[in-house]
Enzyme design. Structure first.
Site, PDB file in Angstrom:
ATOM      1  N   CYS A  37     -86.513  21.470  43.503  1.00  0.00           N
ATOM      2  CA  CYS A  37     -86.131  22.883  43.421  1.00  0.00           C
ATOM      3  C   CYS A  37     -86.586  23.600  44.703  1.00  0.00           C
ATOM      4  O   CYS A  37     -87.733  23.406  45.145  1.00  0.00           O
ATOM      5  CB  CYS A  37     -86.787  23.522  42.206  1.00  0.00           C
ATOM      6  SG  CYS A  37     -86.512  25.296  42.148  1.00  0.00           S
TER       7      CYS A  37
ATOM      8  N   GLU B 295     -95.370  18.482  39.058  1.00  0.00           N
ATOM      9  CA  GLU B 295     -95.173  19.479  40.121  1.00  0.00           C
ATOM     10  C   GLU B 295     -96.488  19.713  40.870  1.00  0.00           C
ATOM     11  O   GLU B 295     -96.528  19.769  42.107  1.00  0.00           O
ATOM     12  CB  GLU B 295     -94.660  20.801  39.540  1.00  0.00           C
ATOM     13  CG  GLU B 295     -94.382  21.845  40.616  1.00  0.00           C
ATOM     14  CD  GLU B 295     -94.109  23.234  40.047  1.00  0.00           C
ATOM     15  OE1 GLU B 295     -93.479  23.323  38.973  1.00  0.00           O
ATOM     16  OE2 GLU B 295     -94.551  24.209  40.668  1.00  0.00           O
TER      17      GLU B 295
ATOM     18  N   SER C 208     -93.855  21.814  30.283  1.00  0.00           N
ATOM     19  CA  SER C 208     -94.895  22.797  30.576  1.00  0.00           C
ATOM     20  C   SER C 208     -94.399  24.221  30.354  1.00  0.00           C
ATOM     21  O   SER C 208     -95.047  25.033  29.700  1.00  0.00           O
ATOM     22  CB  SER C 208     -95.347  22.610  32.025  1.00  0.00           C
ATOM     23  OG  SER C 208     -96.110  23.701  32.435  1.00  0.00           O
TER      24      SER C 208
HETATM   25  S1  SF4 Z   1     -88.433  26.998  36.978  1.00  0.00           S
HETATM   26 FE1  SF4 Z   1     -89.000  25.460  38.433  1.00  0.00          FE
HETATM   27  S2  SF4 Z   1     -87.179  24.329  38.705  1.00  0.00           S
HETATM   28 FE2  SF4 Z   1     -86.596  26.179  37.732  1.00  0.00          FE
HETATM   29  S3  SF4 Z   1     -86.031  27.505  39.354  1.00  0.00           S
HETATM   30 FE3  SF4 Z   1     -88.117  27.888  38.928  1.00  0.00          FE
HETATM   31  S4  SF4 Z   1     -89.235  26.585  40.228  1.00  0.00           S
HETATM   32 FE4  SF4 Z   1     -87.183  25.883  40.239  1.00  0.00          FE
END
Ligand code: SF4
Length: 655
Positions: A94, A124, A218
């Protein structure tokens, strides 16, 4: 439905990327599951997308298999290895996570200490830490701050993108108080904070929050946590399969949100099911306290029973509400699958709790029917539930008591084996006000006996000979049971001979044949004769005795006019006083005594009047005289007649 819920941009991008790679190359592998949601993993498997747990397994991967880096991101070392080994990969990390990587890496390369606020086990966070060559510090909560070493360098703080604002603020505020050389970057993803804010707003307005997402996700767990903090009843579910219809009650409001990794189709199913269940409970008639319901026993535990009453949740009957009697376990009162009628004692839809009483309904029904049975003098069939001091306890919907004196027609010393027995009883005392029902089996037995007696008497005929059992012996006779009714054999009817006491002839328990002499159905008096059921010794008297015969007998009675001599049991003859001796005697007792064996001559037999005249003196040889001298020698030589028979008439002439 929360304003923001379900797939975030980052997750959607990663899933679409993996799907496209799978579609294009026929196979692809993600490093770890693409998201923490099994439904998504299963969905991608259709496109040939699988997963390996770690980069350490890369050497086992088939050549030309594309590796997809998932949205959680990975550490720098993973990129380095992929490059070094020239493995094809697609980076679906992401962009928001990548931004955190950059911040961490920059700080690390600028010789600063990096603190990551997040879960140290989450992929993460592991990835972000990898951009500090694993030299950064991870704080899960404010308590962890005390475990930090002394930090003298400049500090950079970043967040796991799915952190809650609450945790982030608490930790960073504390750090700011402790360190002046600190730079804080709030890297919580907007998608995460938007979802959390929307969930909080919704949770404040509803009775129940459903948070849809994997138990290992999570951000889903954090959504559930913030909803719970608003005081809303919150359930985290993975799919419709986890929904429990007991959570729903009439006119309630339900809020739904979903984690960033929850697919749309799972969310839609949950929404649809929730609407259906809400419609169902809203259509359901509300159950009120005091209502009487019919239900089925679905579960039995030692101290309670669960009952399905057709409501959205099941009710409970505590053991004390099962029976009006004391029972050891719930199993003693009901069986699984049994239909029961229950009264609602308490109900709380919000807590899905309904307390029921079987005892209350049984008791109410019982008092009504018992009153009727008491009025109608009806017979009840009951089972002995308990043996207590003074009698037996039975369950007749209410507690019924049979006093010891009303159990049997006879005295019973020990009732211990009566528990579990089935008895036919009648109510002899009924007092609803004082919760008292007294029963009697004896009354029923007495009535049955009376009926039996009447039936027996109706079928009896005077003159009939029947079998009976000697029940009781008295001075005046013996009572004989002839099929449930007793008849009396008077002492004079026991034998053809004179009986001093009935016990000389019969004893209790003897099975005897008796002749019915007379019947008095009204007074239930039956006169019986034992002797009449046997042949009379008089029947064949003429075959055994004849006039002039000399016989042996026993003096039975002495009377003023002579003596009665027993010739056979039941056959007595009279020796008139004038026939006792050829000498003058004042009384029979002058020469005879009772019990004496005596030789007599039979003078006369009257079978009609059952009389036999006897003589003793005619058996005695007279004083020889000139006129009457008999040549005995000659007689003995010429005849086989006895002496008595020979001289009988001659002696008679001497009177
Ligand atoms: S929740 Fe995590 S994966 Fe989803 S947009 Fe936000 S940072 Fe990116």
């Amino acid at each position: 439905m929360a304003q923001y819920a379900g797939f975030c941009k980052g997750v959607k991008r990663a899933i679409d990327t993996a799907k496209d790679i799978g579609n294009e190359y026929g196979k692809a592998l993600t490093l770890g599951p693409i998201v923490h949601n099994q439904f998504v993993v299963d969905y991608l498997a259709q496109f040939g997308v699988g997963a390996i747990d770690s980069i350490d397994y890369l050497d086992q991967v088939e050549k030309n298999t594309a590796i997809v880096l998932r949205s959680h991101g990975v550490g720098k070392a993973v990129y380095d290895r992929l490059e070094k080994e020239q493995i094809q990969y697609v980076d679906a990390t992401c962009p928001f996570v990548k931004a955190v990587h950059k911040l961490a890496y920059k700080a690390y390369t600028e010789n600063k200490d990096v603190i990551i606020v997040g879960d140290p086990t989450h992929p993460e966070v592991i990835g972000i830490l990898g951009w500090t060559d694993n030299k950064g510090y991870v704080l899960k909560n404010a308590d962890n701050i005390k475990d930090l070493p002394k930090l003298n360098r400049d500090i950079v703080v970043v967040a796991q993108t799915t952190q809650t604002d609450e945790n982030w603020k608490e930790i960073t505020n504390t750090l700011k108080d402790l360190y002046s050389n600190i730079k804080v970057y709030n890297t919580i993803c907007k998608a995460t904070s938007e979802r959390q804010s929307a969930a909080i707003d919704l949770a404040k307005e509803v009775d129940l929050m459903l948070v849809v997402g994997s138990q290992s996700s999570s951000n889903t767990m954090k959504l559930a946590k913030v909803c719970n903090n608003q005081g809303a009843t919150t359930y985290q579910i993975e799919s419709v399969a986890d929904i429990n219809k007991n959570w729903f009650f009439k006119n309630m409001t339900v809020g739904i949100t979903a984690g960033a990794s929850t697919p749309d189709w799972v969310l839609k199913e949950v929404i649809q099911m929730t609407e259906e269940l809400l419609n169902e409970v809203n259509d359901l008639k509300k159950i009120e306290k005091g209502e009487v319901l019919k239900g089925t026993v679905t579960k039995i535990e030692d101290n309670q029973v669960t009952v399905d009453v057709g409501y959205k949740y099941e009710g409970i009957i505590p053991i004390g509400e099962l029976s009006s009697l004391h029972i050891e376990t719930a199993n003693d009162a009901v069986k699984e699958g049994e239909q029961v009628e229950v009264e609602v004692l308490r109900i709380n839809d919000e807590k899905s709790k309904m307390i029921l009483s079987k005892k209350a309904v049984d008791s109410k029904n019982a008092w009504q029917t018992l009153q009727q049975k008491y009025d109608d003098k009806e017979i009840l069939e009951v089972t002995v539930a308990d043996v207590v001091k003074g009698g037996l306890v039975v369950d007749i919907g209410v507690r019924g008591f049979i006093p010891a004196s009303h159990v049997e027609r006879h005295f019973v010393e020990d009732f211990s084996d009566y528990k579990g027995r089935n008895l036919k009883v009648k109510i002899i005392e009924f007092d609803q006000e004082n919760n008292k029902v007294i029963l009697s089996q004896k009354v029923v037995l007495d009535e049955e006996l009376e009926t039996q007696k009447k039936n027996v008497i109706v079928n009896l005929e005077p003159g009939a000979i029947i079998e009976g059992t000697v029940q009781r012996i008295t001075d005046f006779g013996a009572f004989v049971d002839i099929g449930g009714v007793d008849g009396l054999v008077h002492v004079s009817e026991l034998a053809w001979y004179r009986v001093d006491h009935p016990s000389d002839v019969v004893k209790e328990g003897d099975v005897v044949k008796v002749k019915i002499l007379s019947l008095d159905a009204n007074n239930e008096r039956i006169s019986l004769s034992l002797k009449s059921a046997q042949p009379s010794p008089w029947d064949e008297i003429n075959k055994k005795f004849s006039e002039g015969q000399i016989a042996e007998g026993i003096v039975k009675r002495l009377v003023s006019f002579g003596a009665f001599i027993e010739l056979l049991p039941g056959v007595e003859g009279l020796v008139h006083i004038s026939e006792i001796s050829d000498k003058h005697i004042g009384a029979a007792s002058d020469v005879l005594e009772v019990g004496q064996q005596i030789t007599v001559k039979i003078l006369d037999i009257n079978t009609d009047e059952k009389r036999i005249s006897l003589s003793i003196k005619q058996t005695i040889e007279p004083e020889p005289t000139q006129d009457n001298e008999i040549d005995l020698q000659k007689i003995n030589e010429t005849t086989t007649y006895t002496f008595g028979e020979m001289i009988g008439d001659k002696l008679k002439d001497l009177k």
